[in-house]
Design an enzyme around this catalytic site. Sequence first.
Site, PDB file in Angstrom:
ATOM      1  N   ILE A 136       0.844  -1.192   0.000  1.00 38.39           N
ATOM      2  CA  ILE A 136       0.000   0.000   0.000  1.00 38.39           C
ATOM      3  C   ILE A 136       0.878   1.241   0.000  1.00 38.39           C
ATOM      4  O   ILE A 136       2.029   1.215   0.442  1.00 38.39           O
ATOM      5  CB  ILE A 136      -0.979   0.017   1.186  1.00 38.39           C
ATOM      6  CG1 ILE A 136      -0.252  -0.101   2.524  1.00 38.39           C
ATOM      7  CG2 ILE A 136      -2.001  -1.094   1.047  1.00 38.39           C
ATOM      8  CD1 ILE A 136      -1.177  -0.005   3.715  1.00 38.39           C
ATOM      9  N   GLU A 137       0.327   2.322  -0.507  1.00 38.88           N
ATOM     10  CA  GLU A 137       1.125   3.514  -0.762  1.00 38.88           C
ATOM     11  C   GLU A 137       1.679   4.165   0.492  1.00 38.88           C
ATOM     12  O   GLU A 137       2.663   4.894   0.437  1.00 38.88           O
ATOM     13  CB  GLU A 137       0.322   4.539  -1.566  1.00 38.88           C
ATOM     14  CG  GLU A 137      -0.944   5.036  -0.918  1.00 38.88           C
ATOM     15  CD  GLU A 137      -2.172   4.261  -1.370  1.00 38.88           C
ATOM     16  OE1 GLU A 137      -3.244   4.873  -1.509  1.00 38.88           O
ATOM     17  OE2 GLU A 137      -2.065   3.026  -1.583  1.00 38.88           O
ATOM     18  N   GLN A 138       1.071   3.913   1.637  1.00 32.29           N
ATOM     19  CA  GLN A 138       1.593   4.489   2.878  1.00 32.29           C
ATOM     20  C   GLN A 138       2.934   3.886   3.275  1.00 32.29           C
ATOM     21  O   GLN A 138       3.568   4.370   4.215  1.00 32.29           O
ATOM     22  CB  GLN A 138       0.570   4.311   4.011  1.00 32.29           C
ATOM     23  CG  GLN A 138      -0.609   5.260   3.946  1.00 32.29           C
ATOM     24  CD  GLN A 138      -1.682   4.838   2.954  1.00 32.29           C
ATOM     25  OE1 GLN A 138      -1.541   3.818   2.258  1.00 32.29           O
ATOM     26  NE2 GLN A 138      -2.753   5.595   2.863  1.00 32.29           N
ATOM     27  N   GLY A 139       3.373   2.841   2.562  1.00 30.37           N
ATOM     28  CA  GLY A 139       4.712   2.307   2.772  1.00 30.37           C
ATOM     29  C   GLY A 139       4.794   0.884   3.252  1.00 30.37           C
ATOM     30  O   GLY A 139       5.890   0.347   3.406  1.00 30.37           O
TER      31      GLY A 139
END
Length: 524
Positions: A332-335
């Site tokens: 996911i883009e939050q890392g």
Amino acid sequence: MSEPSQTLETTTVAPRICEPDELARLVPDGATIAITGTGGGVLEPDAVFAALEERFLAEATPHDLTLVHALGVGDRDRRGTCAFAHAGMVRRVIGGHWTWSPQMARLAADEAIEAYVLPGGVISLLLREIGARRPGLITATGLGTFVDPRQTGGRANSRAKDTLVELVEFDGQEFLRYRPLRVDVGIVRGTAIDPNGNITLAGEAAQLDAFAVAQAAKASGGIVLAQVQRKLDTPLNPRDVHLPRFLLDAVTVVPGQQQTYLGAHDPALCGDAPAPPFEPAPPASPVRRLIARRAAAQVRRGDVMNLGFGISSEVADVLAEQGRLGEVTICIEQGHTGGVPLSGDMFGVCAGPEITLPSTTQFDLFGGGLLDATYLGMAEVDATGSVNVSRIGGGIIGPGGFIDISQSARRVVFCGQFTAKGTRLQVADGALRIEREGSVGKFVQAVDEVTFSGPQALARGQDVLYVTERAVFRLTTAGVELTEIAPGVSVERDVLPHMGFTPIVRAPRLMDPPLFTAVTAGAR
């Protein structure tokens, strides 16, 4: 842009420890502020935001601020960017996602501020480029979408006049250049500060773009303000330092700082405890779960994949139900990579992640071709195969990481109901029954705003599918083709009359009837 605060000189020694109201007084009128954080209270410097809001309401200062944030920050009520949503407090907002602050979206709709919307990953990476004093971010991300200067260039209302994005060409290939800006103040958050003044984010639910925010402010000659939960008595292990002292100017210690809006510290959310067994959530509705199950049929063993918000997030539940979750890697883009993704307002957080990286690094990996597939929502689809999720009913939503992700994955599966607003459907006996048609069609002649460009996807060679409860469509060089139809559904009665364009119809096959039986059995 204003000159940075003259009340505190930047330093290479340990940052000064201050109360939140002292930090608020370091922010001058007219400053450009870059912040870190994301929904659910993750990495949100809430005490600093509250102090800034309190000072403005009491003294009408700082005013005329420019606020820059990559992801949505807040709770749709009082927290996050809601603290800045007062007439006169902000003059301009450059945001990647706006839904967590309806107050800020109203200011934009009322033309009380200059509103700009850019891809979330682009904003984070632009801050990194500013921090290295490079001439902006040059990338293909955003080509053919609303941020392309041939469309709106990211301008979201009539007050937004400036050019933030330029079209450039290298070796005959088009790119976008997102122009750098001066960051006067960076506001970040961490878990603890050690005696040397270094900060760790080890107890946080994500690292996001905190380093890039601090780096951008420092390189601009600005100041960096930080919030932490506690002081440490001994120096950090160097590998645990996420914000080094030379990037920091002033820090406030807030013992009551919560890890997320969930409240109590959960060691699983920062990787200090293993993930609990993944338990699929009960279907919110049989129709949503049907769509997720059909989308999950596209998942291949070994896929590195991304999941979006809403129906698409239920693909993980389906994979767990089928015993296939261990066959894929979810990023996911939050890392985060791996672990158990949380849903709802806590979307973007993982329990027991295998890997946690800064979101800037994760977006770089996405841009470099890491993702085999992504599963995303859709509000509108048009005759070119383009998708809109960023402006609904004229209101600003913003794409978050949608553009960065959807342009870089090899396979893209959009998930959503065929119509909206009043639709009543029943999944039973291995078929779909349409009891009442929705008043809003989601397949339109032209989308209100292009968040995903069908023509660009074809040029990139992406495999694009649109999954609904009654039909499945595929993007082809000849147009959007109807490839599957649900049992119990008529193409002529239930599909074509409710579309703003005529898709290609050759010989659509029947959607797998067991999908409908399984949904009925699993419905609550």
